[in-house]
Design a protein around this motif. Structure first.
Motif, PDB file in Angstrom:
ATOM      1  N   ILE A 193      -2.270   1.392  18.479  1.00  0.00           N
ATOM      2  CA  ILE A 193      -3.204   1.631  19.586  1.00  0.00           C
ATOM      3  C   ILE A 193      -2.732   2.825  20.391  1.00  0.00           C
ATOM      4  N   GLN A 194      -3.696   3.639  20.830  1.00  0.00           N
ATOM      5  CA  GLN A 194      -3.419   4.799  21.668  1.00  0.00           C
ATOM      6  C   GLN A 194      -4.461   4.882  22.764  1.00  0.00           C
ATOM      7  N   ALA A 195      -4.035   5.275  23.958  1.00  0.00           N
ATOM      8  CA  ALA A 195      -4.951   5.623  25.037  1.00  0.00           C
ATOM      9  C   ALA A 195      -4.863   7.130  25.197  1.00  0.00           C
ATOM     10  N   LEU A 196      -5.972   7.817  24.998  1.00  0.00           N
ATOM     11  CA  LEU A 196      -5.972   9.274  25.024  1.00  0.00           C
ATOM     12  C   LEU A 196      -5.991   9.817  26.442  1.00  0.00           C
ATOM     13  N   HIS A 197      -5.352  10.967  26.601  1.00  0.00           N
ATOM     14  CA  HIS A 197      -5.446  11.722  27.850  1.00  0.00           C
ATOM     15  C   HIS A 197      -6.256  12.965  27.528  1.00  0.00           C
ATOM     16  N   LEU A 198      -7.493  12.974  27.973  1.00  0.00           N
ATOM     17  CA  LEU A 198      -8.381  14.084  27.667  1.00  0.00           C
ATOM     18  C   LEU A 198      -7.893  15.353  28.360  1.00  0.00           C
ATOM     19  N   PRO A 199      -7.916  16.487  27.661  1.00  0.00           N
ATOM     20  CA  PRO A 199      -7.386  17.732  28.220  1.00  0.00           C
ATOM     21  C   PRO A 199      -8.085  18.179  29.500  1.00  0.00           C
ATOM     22  N   SER A 200      -9.321  17.763  29.704  1.00  0.00           N
ATOM     23  CA  SER A 200     -10.076  18.216  30.877  1.00  0.00           C
ATOM     24  C   SER A 200      -9.900  17.314  32.091  1.00  0.00           C
ATOM     25  N   VAL A 201      -9.074  16.284  31.988  1.00  0.00           N
ATOM     26  CA  VAL A 201      -8.909  15.321  33.073  1.00  0.00           C
ATOM     27  C   VAL A 201      -7.510  15.441  33.668  1.00  0.00           C
ATOM     28  N   GLY A 202      -7.419  15.371  34.969  1.00  0.00           N
ATOM     29  CA  GLY A 202      -6.126  15.383  35.642  1.00  0.00           C
ATOM     30  C   GLY A 202      -5.631  16.767  35.998  1.00  0.00           C
ATOM     31  N   LEU A 203      -6.504  17.753  35.910  1.00  0.00           N
ATOM     32  CA  LEU A 203      -6.096  19.115  36.246  1.00  0.00           C
ATOM     33  C   LEU A 203      -6.236  19.354  37.737  1.00  0.00           C
ATOM     34  N   GLU A 204      -5.294  20.094  38.288  1.00  0.00           N
ATOM     35  CA  GLU A 204      -5.353  20.463  39.699  1.00  0.00           C
ATOM     36  C   GLU A 204      -5.191  21.975  39.807  1.00  0.00           C
ATOM     37  N   ASN A 205      -6.013  22.584  40.576  1.00  0.00           N
ATOM     38  CA  ASN A 205      -5.933  24.025  40.820  1.00  0.00           C
ATOM     39  C   ASN A 205      -5.900  24.838  39.527  1.00  0.00           C
ATOM     40  N   GLY A 206      -6.569  24.357  38.497  1.00  0.00           N
ATOM     41  CA  GLY A 206      -6.643  25.098  37.246  1.00  0.00           C
ATOM     42  C   GLY A 206      -5.377  25.055  36.417  1.00  0.00           C
ATOM     43  N   GLU A 207      -4.387  24.269  36.824  1.00  0.00           N
ATOM     44  CA  GLU A 207      -3.139  24.187  36.074  1.00  0.00           C
ATOM     45  C   GLU A 207      -3.242  23.108  34.993  1.00  0.00           C
ATOM     46  N   ALA A 208      -2.652  23.369  33.867  1.00  0.00           N
ATOM     47  CA  ALA A 208      -2.663  22.400  32.773  1.00  0.00           C
ATOM     48  C   ALA A 208      -1.730  21.237  33.090  1.00  0.00           C
ATOM     49  N   ARG A 209      -1.967  20.119  32.389  1.00  0.00           N
ATOM     50  CA  ARG A 209      -1.067  18.974  32.541  1.00  0.00           C
ATOM     51  C   ARG A 209       0.319  19.348  32.041  1.00  0.00           C
ATOM     52  N   PRO A 210       1.377  18.791  32.626  1.00  0.00           N
ATOM     53  CA  PRO A 210       2.729  19.089  32.160  1.00  0.00           C
ATOM     54  C   PRO A 210       2.984  18.466  30.792  1.00  0.00           C
ATOM     55  N   GLY A 211       3.924  19.039  30.072  1.00  0.00           N
ATOM     56  CA  GLY A 211       4.317  18.489  28.782  1.00  0.00           C
ATOM     57  C   GLY A 211       3.552  19.108  27.627  1.00  0.00           C
ATOM     58  N   PRO A 212       3.954  18.734  26.420  1.00  0.00           N
ATOM     59  CA  PRO A 212       3.309  19.311  25.242  1.00  0.00           C
ATOM     60  C   PRO A 212       1.895  18.745  25.058  1.00  0.00           C
ATOM     61  N   PRO A 213       1.043  19.487  24.377  1.00  0.00           N
ATOM     62  CA  PRO A 213      -0.306  18.956  24.118  1.00  0.00           C
ATOM     63  C   PRO A 213      -0.230  17.763  23.180  1.00  0.00           C
ATOM     64  N   PRO A 214      -1.246  16.904  23.214  1.00  0.00           N
ATOM     65  CA  PRO A 214      -1.257  15.730  22.324  1.00  0.00           C
ATOM     66  C   PRO A 214      -1.224  16.174  20.866  1.00  0.00           C
TER      67      PRO A 214
END
Length: 61
Positions: free
Chosen positions: A33-54
C-alpha cells in the motif's frame, strides 16, 4: 490472481500524512500500500517539496 496492491490518491489538495495510520495498519497484513504525495500539493511560494521526487516501487514477485 496476483498480489493485492492499494494506492491511495488524496484529493482536495490533501497530503498523504493523514493516511499514514491506514497505510501502517494495512501493511501489517502484508498488503502493498502507498499513499501518494501529488507534486502539485503542498507547495509554498512556488518552491518544490523537499526531498527526492517519488520513484516507482519495484514490483514484488
Amino acid at each position: 490472481m496476483g498480489a493485492l496492491s492499494i494506492v491511495l490518491i488524496p484529493g482536495a489538495a490533501a497530503v498523504p500524512a493523514p493516511y499514514q495510520p491506514i497505510v501502517d495498519a494495512v501493511a501489517k497484513h502484508g498488503i502493498d500500500i502507498q499513499a501518494l504525495h501529488l507534486p502539485s500539493v503542498g507547495l509554498e511560494n512556488g518552491e518544490a517539496r523537499p526531498g527526492p521526487p517519488p520513484a516507482p516501487r519495484a514490483s514484488k514477485g
